[in-house]
Design an enzyme around this catalytic site. Structure first.
Site, PDB file in Angstrom:
ATOM      1  N   LYS A 112     -19.056  14.727  18.403  1.00  0.00           N
ATOM      2  CA  LYS A 112     -19.728  15.112  19.640  1.00  0.00           C
ATOM      3  C   LYS A 112     -18.687  15.481  20.694  1.00  0.00           C
ATOM      4  O   LYS A 112     -17.705  14.751  20.901  1.00  0.00           O
ATOM      5  CB  LYS A 112     -20.596  13.961  20.157  1.00  0.00           C
ATOM      6  CG  LYS A 112     -21.843  13.711  19.330  1.00  0.00           C
ATOM      7  CD  LYS A 112     -22.872  14.813  19.548  1.00  0.00           C
ATOM      8  CE  LYS A 112     -24.172  14.506  18.834  1.00  0.00           C
ATOM      9  NZ  LYS A 112     -25.217  15.512  19.119  1.00  0.00           N
ATOM     10  N   LYS A 218     -34.360  19.323  11.641  1.00  0.00           N
ATOM     11  CA  LYS A 218     -34.668  17.900  11.734  1.00  0.00           C
ATOM     12  C   LYS A 218     -36.156  17.711  11.481  1.00  0.00           C
ATOM     13  O   LYS A 218     -36.988  18.452  12.017  1.00  0.00           O
ATOM     14  CB  LYS A 218     -34.293  17.362  13.118  1.00  0.00           C
ATOM     15  CG  LYS A 218     -32.807  17.491  13.425  1.00  0.00           C
ATOM     16  CD  LYS A 218     -32.452  16.991  14.816  1.00  0.00           C
ATOM     17  CE  LYS A 218     -30.960  17.123  15.075  1.00  0.00           C
ATOM     18  NZ  LYS A 218     -30.576  16.683  16.429  1.00  0.00           N
TER      19      LYS A 218
END
Length: 336
Positions: A112, A218
């Protein structure tokens, strides 16, 4: 199996067996320190409804559809028995990032970057530490969650690509598909689209041939395993299945999607169980040698009593489930 069964259960039926969980995170992730949600039992097993608190009721509808699919009709037949995964590295210091990667056994890491208030120098140090932990043959991908403009992304990606000694791809560096398409022509690493898919008015209509090289899909935000499978196959580029920081119940639905894809050229973002300090079952999915075993139904949440939410959170989630169920029923009835 029925392909597109809608959520016929009434709100009362959904609430009857619902169990609300609250699990602390090991590290803050997406601004979240505690992962909460609802588990729903059904004839095919358990489903998970755990949209983040900042989502509107309307945005939660696909999450409920996904939970009901898992609980009532199950998943498509798998094409493989193991799914390779990446380790996810949150915004933590370089030493902890290296330890996390080294302990994971994974050969791919997603780091990230571009967190609000975080300097690029800190991201560079974290990425470099991950490279040292992985060694020269491991793959590194970064995720900026749409934080940059095109002008900001170009130099940042160049420096991060250098720190990584070559990035596999950059996930959602900018907010829009138009920006991704422009950026894709101006940087070396491949571009992956995440929010540009699940945030679209019609994710099934998103075609990525000119805007991105990889589609991130997702299960919960896209409405279930079957819906996400159709979206992945229609995007026109290879797909990577990722988690929404799910509990073990939701995570197995992501594994089912990855197992059902015709091709799986990249490691998937399903190694997120390590981000949770606890889980709803005693033996949650964990990577072994960088891969997760495929299962045909979600595990029973045998630790739900130990991770049950308190009174405030339970009331919040039951009320939210009731509201979203009513919206979902109205939308389903409107299509029939």
């Amino acid at each position: 199996m029925t392909e597109d069964r809608g959520p016929a259960d009434s709100p009362a039926e959904l609430l009857a067996g619902a169990r609300v969980f609250s699990v602390p995170m090991v590290h803050r992730f997406r601004g979240v320190t505690v992962r909460e949600g609802v588990l729903l039992p059904g004839p095919a097993g358990w489903g998970e409804f755990a949209p983040f608190r900042d989502y509107s009721d309307e945005q939660c509808v696909p999450w409920l559809r996904a939970a009901i699919e898992s609980a009532t009709v199950g998943w498509p037949e798998p094409r493989r028995d193991r799914v390779p995964v990446n380790i996810i590295v949150p915004v933590i210091d370089p030493a902890r990032a290296a330890d996390l990667v080294a302990a994971s056994g994974c050969r791919t890491a997603k780091v990230k970057v571009a967190d609000p208030g975080m300097e690029l120098a800190a991201d560079l140090d974290r990425v470099a530490a991950v490279r040292r932990a992985l060694g020269p043959t491991g793959a590194i991908r970064i995720d900026a969650n749409g934080a940059w403009t095109v002008a900001e992304a170009i130099p940042a990606i160049a420096r991060l690509d250098e720190a990584a000694e070559g990035l596999e791809y950059v996930e959602q560096p900018c907010r829009t598909l138009a920006e991704l398409a422009e950026l894709r022509l101006r940087v070396r690493p491949k571009i992956a689209a995440d929010e540009s898919i699940r945030g679209a008015a019609d994710p099934a209509a998103v075609r990525l041939a000119d805007a991105a090289d990889v589609a991130i899909v997702k299960v919960a935000p896209l409405g279930g395993v079957r819906a996400a499978l159709r979206i992945a196959q229609g995007a026109g580029v290879p797909a990577v299945v990722s988690s929404a920081v799910d509990s073990a119940v939701g995570l197995t639905a992501g594994i089912a999607l990855a197992a059902a894809l015709p091709e799986l050229p990249y490691a998937c973002g399903l190694g997120t169980g390590v981000l949770l300090a606890d889980d709803v079952c005693g033996r949650p999915p964990r990577p072994v040698d960088g891969a997760l075993e495929v299962v045909t139904r979600a595990p029973d949440p045998d630790r739900i009593d130990e991770v049950a939410a308190g009174a405030e959170a339970t009331a919040y989630w039951r009320d939210r489930l009731r509201r979203v169920a009513l919206i979902t029923q109205a939308l389903t009835q409107g299509r029939t």
